[in-house]
Design a protein around this motif. Structure first.
Motif, PDB file in Angstrom:
ATOM      1  N   ARG A 151       0.826  -1.203   0.000  1.00 42.16           N
ATOM      2  CA  ARG A 151       0.000   0.000   0.000  1.00 42.16           C
ATOM      3  C   ARG A 151       0.865   1.260   0.000  1.00 42.16           C
ATOM      4  O   ARG A 151       1.868   1.347   0.699  1.00 42.16           O
ATOM      5  N   ARG A 152       0.444   2.239  -0.803  1.00 46.75           N
ATOM      6  CA  ARG A 152       1.087   3.545  -0.808  1.00 46.75           C
ATOM      7  C   ARG A 152       0.483   4.407   0.302  1.00 46.75           C
ATOM      8  O   ARG A 152      -0.689   4.292   0.627  1.00 46.75           O
ATOM      9  N   GLY A 153       1.256   5.302   0.866  1.00 52.46           N
ATOM     10  CA  GLY A 153       0.730   6.199   1.882  1.00 52.46           C
ATOM     11  C   GLY A 153       0.637   5.505   3.226  1.00 52.46           C
ATOM     12  O   GLY A 153       1.285   4.487   3.491  1.00 52.46           O
ATOM     13  N   SER A 154      -0.213   6.047   4.094  1.00 49.05           N
ATOM     14  CA  SER A 154      -0.335   5.567   5.458  1.00 49.05           C
ATOM     15  C   SER A 154      -1.799   5.227   5.763  1.00 49.05           C
ATOM     16  O   SER A 154      -2.702   5.963   5.353  1.00 49.05           O
ATOM     17  N   PRO A 155      -2.077   4.124   6.457  1.00 47.16           N
ATOM     18  CA  PRO A 155      -1.102   3.163   6.987  1.00 47.16           C
ATOM     19  C   PRO A 155      -0.608   2.208   5.908  1.00 47.16           C
ATOM     20  O   PRO A 155      -1.365   1.846   5.010  1.00 47.16           O
ATOM     21  N   THR A 156       0.658   1.843   5.976  1.00 46.23           N
ATOM     22  CA  THR A 156       1.213   0.916   5.006  1.00 46.23           C
ATOM     23  C   THR A 156       0.670  -0.483   5.275  1.00 46.23           C
ATOM     24  O   THR A 156       0.292  -0.824   6.402  1.00 46.23           O
ATOM     25  N   ALA A 157       0.639  -1.304   4.237  1.00 43.93           N
ATOM     26  CA  ALA A 157       0.176  -2.680   4.373  1.00 43.93           C
ATOM     27  C   ALA A 157       0.717  -3.486   3.199  1.00 43.93           C
ATOM     28  O   ALA A 157       0.596  -3.069   2.045  1.00 43.93           O
ATOM     29  N   ALA A 158       1.321  -4.620   3.502  1.00 44.07           N
ATOM     30  CA  ALA A 158       1.882  -5.486   2.468  1.00 44.07           C
ATOM     31  C   ALA A 158       1.176  -6.835   2.484  1.00 44.07           C
ATOM     32  O   ALA A 158       0.722  -7.306   3.534  1.00 44.07           O
ATOM     33  N   PHE A 159       1.078  -7.439   1.305  1.00 50.82           N
ATOM     34  CA  PHE A 159       0.481  -8.768   1.171  1.00 50.82           C
ATOM     35  C   PHE A 159       1.222  -9.493   0.064  1.00 50.82           C
ATOM     36  O   PHE A 159       1.445  -8.937  -1.025  1.00 50.82           O
ATOM     37  N   ARG A 160       1.615 -10.736   0.335  1.00 54.91           N
ATOM     38  CA  ARG A 160       2.265 -11.576  -0.670  1.00 54.91           C
ATOM     39  C   ARG A 160       1.705 -12.984  -0.558  1.00 54.91           C
ATOM     40  O   ARG A 160       1.606 -13.538   0.535  1.00 54.91           O
ATOM     41  N   ALA A 161       1.341 -13.544  -1.700  1.00 53.70           N
ATOM     42  CA  ALA A 161       0.786 -14.896  -1.705  1.00 53.70           C
ATOM     43  C   ALA A 161       1.076 -15.578  -3.034  1.00 53.70           C
ATOM     44  O   ALA A 161       1.241 -14.920  -4.071  1.00 53.70           O
ATOM     45  N   ARG A 162       1.119 -16.886  -2.971  1.00 49.93           N
ATOM     46  CA  ARG A 162       1.201 -17.725  -4.169  1.00 49.93           C
ATOM     47  C   ARG A 162       0.125 -18.789  -4.017  1.00 49.93           C
ATOM     48  O   ARG A 162       0.021 -19.435  -2.970  1.00 49.93           O
ATOM     49  N   TYR A 163      -0.689 -18.973  -5.061  1.00 51.62           N
ATOM     50  CA  TYR A 163      -1.796 -19.911  -4.930  1.00 51.62           C
ATOM     51  C   TYR A 163      -2.133 -20.541  -6.269  1.00 51.62           C
ATOM     52  O   TYR A 163      -1.799 -20.019  -7.337  1.00 51.62           O
ATOM     53  N   ARG A 164      -2.826 -21.680  -6.180  1.00 48.35           N
ATOM     54  CA  ARG A 164      -3.267 -22.397  -7.371  1.00 48.35           C
ATOM     55  C   ARG A 164      -4.478 -23.245  -7.009  1.00 48.35           C
ATOM     56  O   ARG A 164      -4.647 -23.654  -5.857  1.00 48.35           O
ATOM     57  N   PRO A 165      -5.346 -23.521  -7.971  1.00 47.85           N
ATOM     58  CA  PRO A 165      -6.492 -24.395  -7.684  1.00 47.85           C
ATOM     59  C   PRO A 165      -6.065 -25.847  -7.589  1.00 47.85           C
ATOM     60  O   PRO A 165      -5.070 -26.271  -8.184  1.00 47.85           O
ATOM     61  N   SER A 166      -6.825 -26.610  -6.814  1.00 47.35           N
ATOM     62  CA  SER A 166      -6.624 -28.055  -6.740  1.00 47.35           C
ATOM     63  C   SER A 166      -7.983 -28.700  -6.520  1.00 47.35           C
ATOM     64  O   SER A 166      -8.895 -28.083  -5.986  1.00 47.35           O
ATOM     65  N   GLY A 167      -8.150 -29.915  -6.933  1.00 46.86           N
ATOM     66  CA  GLY A 167      -9.422 -30.593  -6.718  1.00 46.86           C
ATOM     67  C   GLY A 167     -10.480 -30.179  -7.714  1.00 46.86           C
ATOM     68  O   GLY A 167     -10.255 -29.343  -8.606  1.00 46.86           O
ATOM     69  N   GLU A 168     -11.652 -30.728  -7.544  1.00 50.89           N
ATOM     70  CA  GLU A 168     -12.750 -30.537  -8.486  1.00 50.89           C
ATOM     71  C   GLU A 168     -13.597 -29.320  -8.122  1.00 50.89           C
ATOM     72  O   GLU A 168     -13.713 -28.962  -6.948  1.00 50.89           O
ATOM     73  N   PRO A 169     -14.214 -28.675  -9.126  1.00 49.36           N
ATOM     74  CA  PRO A 169     -15.097 -27.537  -8.839  1.00 49.36           C
ATOM     75  C   PRO A 169     -16.324 -27.968  -8.042  1.00 49.36           C
ATOM     76  O   PRO A 169     -16.804 -29.100  -8.179  1.00 49.36           O
ATOM     77  N   TYR A 170     -16.834 -27.068  -7.219  1.00 54.33           N
ATOM     78  CA  TYR A 170     -18.038 -27.328  -6.450  1.00 54.33           C
ATOM     79  C   TYR A 170     -18.672 -25.997  -6.060  1.00 54.33           C
ATOM     80  O   TYR A 170     -18.094 -24.927  -6.284  1.00 54.33           O
TER      81      TYR A 170
END
Length: 252
Positions: free
Chosen positions: A129-148
């Protein structure tokens, strides 16, 4: 009532953490009650690529769509027994949607530096995030399994199958500002098909959105889900009271 926007998105990660209900209660307007599941309040991060929005019921043609990463931080509330989402923060890399969201809808948008990349079916998401308050988020993801789709009464139905959102009825859009507006809120409705879900493999390396929202950092691993995408129509906001008999019944 005709929608004011049609919004589309893809590659959605849902990450849900349990928190003490009393702590979360302090971050929402007095009019709303925090809803719990298995004895806990839940706060969720949604990481996704927003593919665009069109006016009213119109969806932009694919050649006009531009993918923009977006993060939503939300919790789950009720008003006179009517369920809905309360947004604690929304971060986006696009200035225009952030400005429109704040001015037209009162949504607590923040401008952030974001990057979403794909390698096969794996998505890497980075945000600061720019400015205040700052906030960072990092993730890596992928689907698995069958749709429901979520079953009524399930955890997925509680956290994902929501068709209503609440915002503080105040010009002060800062997190928690609703408590300084005598608890007054506005309500909006979402019109969409049920989410298509899949199990997810996800690694979340940073989740600073919680601290920025004056919430304790989660200590447990999140419950995660994946959705390939969505299209929803956003109905106009209106004033809500503690006698919301006019709200439509929940779809689930």
């Amino acid at each position: 009532m005709p929608p004011v926007l049609t919004v589309t998105g893809r590659d959605v990660l849902f990450a849900h953490w349990p928190l003490d209900a009393g702590v979360v209660e302090s971050r929402v307007p007095d009019t709303l009650d925090v809803e719990t599941f298995d004895g806990s309040a839940w706060v969720s991060v949604l990481a996704l690529e927003n593919r665009g929005f069109g006016p009213g019921p119109i969806r932009l043609p694919p050649w006009l769509e531009r993918g923009v990463p977006q993060l939503n931080l939300r919790t789950y509330v009720t008003l006179d027994g009517q369920r809905g989402v309360y947004f604690l923060a929304l971060d986006t890399d696009a200035r225009l949607p952030a400005t429109v969201g704040r001015r037209a809808f009162g949504i607590p948008f923040h401008h952030a530096r974001m990057r979403l990349t794909r390698r096969g079916d794996e998505v890497t998401f980075r945000s600061r995030r720019r400015g205040s308050p700052t906030a960072a988020f990092r993730a890596r993801y992928r689907p698995s399994g069958e749709p429901y789709r979520a079953e009524p009464g399930s955890f997925e139905a509680f956290c994902i199958e929501q068709f209503r959102y609440f915002l503080p009825a105040t010009e002060d859009r800062r997190v928690g500002a609703g408590r300084r507006a005598n608890g007054r809120v506005r309500v909006g409705e979402l019109d969409r098909e049920p989410w298509t879900l899949r199990p997810a493999d996800a690694t979340i390396r940073e989740h600073g959105l919680f601290e920025a929202a004056d919430l304790p950092a989660p200590t447990a691993d999140p419950v995660v889900h994946y959705s390939p995408g969505f299209e929803m129509r956003v109905e106009p906001l209106r004033a809500a009271s503690t006698t919301e008999s006019g709200l439509r019944p929940d779809a689930n």
